[in-house]
Motif scaffolding. Structure first.
Motif, PDB file in Angstrom:
ATOM      1  N   TYR A  49      -3.010 -51.604  15.678  1.00 49.82           N
ATOM      2  CA  TYR A  49      -2.083 -50.555  15.264  1.00 49.82           C
ATOM      3  C   TYR A  49      -2.232 -49.281  16.108  1.00 49.82           C
ATOM      4  N   GLN A  50      -2.949 -49.401  17.215  1.00 45.61           N
ATOM      5  CA  GLN A  50      -3.154 -48.256  18.103  1.00 45.61           C
ATOM      6  C   GLN A  50      -1.809 -47.726  18.609  1.00 45.61           C
ATOM      7  N   PRO A  51      -1.441 -46.477  18.269  1.00 44.54           N
ATOM      8  CA  PRO A  51      -0.149 -45.939  18.713  1.00 44.54           C
ATOM      9  C   PRO A  51      -0.166 -45.430  20.148  1.00 44.54           C
ATOM     10  N   ARG A  52      -1.378 -45.133  20.658  1.00 47.54           N
ATOM     11  CA  ARG A  52      -1.454 -44.569  22.002  1.00 47.54           C
ATOM     12  C   ARG A  52      -1.398 -45.691  23.038  1.00 47.54           C
ATOM     13  N   LYS A  53      -0.417 -45.623  23.923  1.00 46.12           N
ATOM     14  CA  LYS A  53      -0.238 -46.630  24.964  1.00 46.12           C
ATOM     15  C   LYS A  53      -0.779 -46.166  26.312  1.00 46.12           C
ATOM     16  N   LYS A  54      -0.880 -44.854  26.484  1.00 43.58           N
ATOM     17  CA  LYS A  54      -1.269 -44.295  27.776  1.00 43.58           C
ATOM     18  C   LYS A  54      -2.613 -43.584  27.665  1.00 43.58           C
ATOM     19  N   PHE A  55      -3.596 -44.026  28.466  1.00 42.40           N
ATOM     20  CA  PHE A  55      -4.900 -43.380  28.522  1.00 42.40           C
ATOM     21  C   PHE A  55      -5.049 -42.726  29.891  1.00 42.40           C
ATOM     22  N   LEU A 131      -1.716 -37.199  23.077  1.00 41.72           N
ATOM     23  CA  LEU A 131      -0.730 -38.130  22.539  1.00 41.72           C
ATOM     24  C   LEU A 131       0.651 -37.592  22.878  1.00 41.72           C
ATOM     25  N   THR A 132       1.506 -38.424  23.463  1.00 40.84           N
ATOM     26  CA  THR A 132       2.836 -37.949  23.854  1.00 40.84           C
ATOM     27  C   THR A 132       3.734 -37.807  22.625  1.00 40.84           C
ATOM     28  N   PRO A 133       4.805 -36.994  22.710  1.00 42.65           N
ATOM     29  CA  PRO A 133       5.725 -36.857  21.574  1.00 42.65           C
ATOM     30  C   PRO A 133       6.287 -38.205  21.133  1.00 42.65           C
ATOM     31  N   LEU A 134       6.563 -39.086  22.092  1.00 43.49           N
ATOM     32  CA  LEU A 134       7.129 -40.389  21.757  1.00 43.49           C
ATOM     33  C   LEU A 134       6.110 -41.251  21.026  1.00 43.49           C
ATOM     34  N   GLU A 135       4.861 -41.202  21.455  1.00 46.21           N
ATOM     35  CA  GLU A 135       3.814 -41.957  20.770  1.00 46.21           C
ATOM     36  C   GLU A 135       3.586 -41.408  19.365  1.00 46.21           C
ATOM     37  N   ARG A 170      13.608 -38.657  15.274  1.00 46.85           N
ATOM     38  CA  ARG A 170      14.883 -38.625  16.007  1.00 46.85           C
ATOM     39  C   ARG A 170      14.709 -39.002  17.469  1.00 46.85           C
ATOM     40  N   LEU A 171      13.531 -38.726  18.019  1.00 43.75           N
ATOM     41  CA  LEU A 171      13.275 -39.050  19.424  1.00 43.75           C
ATOM     42  C   LEU A 171      13.399 -40.543  19.692  1.00 43.75           C
ATOM     43  N   LEU A 172      13.173 -41.347  18.660  1.00 42.52           N
ATOM     44  CA  LEU A 172      13.233 -42.799  18.817  1.00 42.52           C
ATOM     45  C   LEU A 172      14.661 -43.303  19.003  1.00 42.52           C
TER      46      LEU A 172
END
Length: 294
Positions: A49-55, A131-135, A170-172
């Motif tokens: 369930y890790q929401p962060r995709k970018k490290f 964490l990015t806004p999209l994440e 809303r960003l989604l």
């Protein structure tokens, strides 16, 4: 030093509802008897369930170099799974240890259910600076869908206002190319949110590309959106009053969606709320208190 900067991030992103401490509360009553084990890295998998995709590669390399020199000071927390272990907290240390060519990592094994796994993953990452806004938006959506929470319940658990959660969700609804720009930091949260005001959604990607390339500030993006919207062929109407424009803004923030109010003759008018999917429609109905199952 291998310890990550979690305490600093907590101060910046504080006030997250129940918080990690509350989620760990039941599991740490026997903390005195907890044992730190050296687990094989090959037997451990990231939190599903890790929401962060970018490290961040640079930050990860710095932590890896520190681990080579000093080891891992703070054990990661895992739970036993059918095939090995799943990370509850500490994926960054896990990744850095693999990068450092380590074969084991200190860990504490605890019992967590699926719901707790998800909340810990979301909360731990929301407390970080990168964490990015999209994440962040995807994390809130994950809580809604997988735990069956309403937007109000998500806002309460996260310690955020309902409009705050709505604006991120809303960003989604942005098109994929614009999401890519937002994810990689070419667009800011404010720029992306303003682009959602375009009535012709097919024009979002082109304008987003222009905004990212030229570094156009939010105020000017707002002006561009207004200019493009004005060019759209439509029936001639009277100029909207300040009251109507303010009402549209407040309603847009409340529903997390574009709202249009048009006035007709004799004081009558029309109010419309845009939505991009059935999930978004259900969210708006939830805010209005409409339950179609009754």
């Amino acid at each position: 030093m291998a310890r990550d900067s979690k305490s600093k991030a907590v101060k910046k992103k504080g006030g997250l509802g129940r918080g990690l401490e509350a989620l760990f509360e039941d599991e740490t009553q026997n903390k005195e008897t907890e044992e730190v084990q050296e687990l094989e890295l090959s037997a451990i998998r990231p939190n599903p369930y890790q929401p962060r995709k970018k490290f961040d590669d640079k930050s990860l390399k710095e932590l890896s170099d520190s681990i080579k020199e000093n080891g891992v000071f703070q054990p990661i927390i895992v739970r036993k799974s059918v095939n090995g272990y799943e990370i509850i907290a500490g994926e960054r240390r896990y990744r850095a240890s693999k990068l450092a060519k380590k074969t084991t990592i200190p860990a504490i094994v605890r019992q967590f259910n699926e719901s707790q796994m998800m909340e810990v993953a979301v909360l731990e990452n929301l407390q970080r600076e990168d964490l990015t806004p999209l994440e962040e938006a995807q994390a809130y959506e994950m809580l809604q869908k997988n735990l069956g929470l309403t937007q109000e319940e998500v806002s309460q658990r996260m310690g955020k206002s309902r409009p705050y959660i709505a604006n991120y969700l809303r960003l989604l609804t942005l098109p994929n190319k614009t999401k890519h720009l937002l994810q990689h930091g070419d667009l800011s949260m404010g720029q992306a949110r303003t682009l959602l005001g375009l009535k012709d959604k097919d024009k979002i990607d082109d304008l987003a590309k222009k905004v990212a390339k030229e570094g156009i500030p939010v105020r000017k993006v707002e002006a561009l959106v207004s200019e493009i919207n004005a060019k759209k062929p439509r029936k001639k109407t009277n100029k909207k009053s300040a009251f109507i424009r303010a009402s549209e803004t407040q309603l847009s923030d409340k529903f997390g969606a574009s709202v249009n109010i048009s006035e007709t003759k004799k004081g009558k008018g029309h109010l419309s709320i845009d939505f991009a999917s059935s999930d978004e429609l259900n969210r708006i109905l939830d805010i209005l208190g409409v339950n179609l199952d009754d």
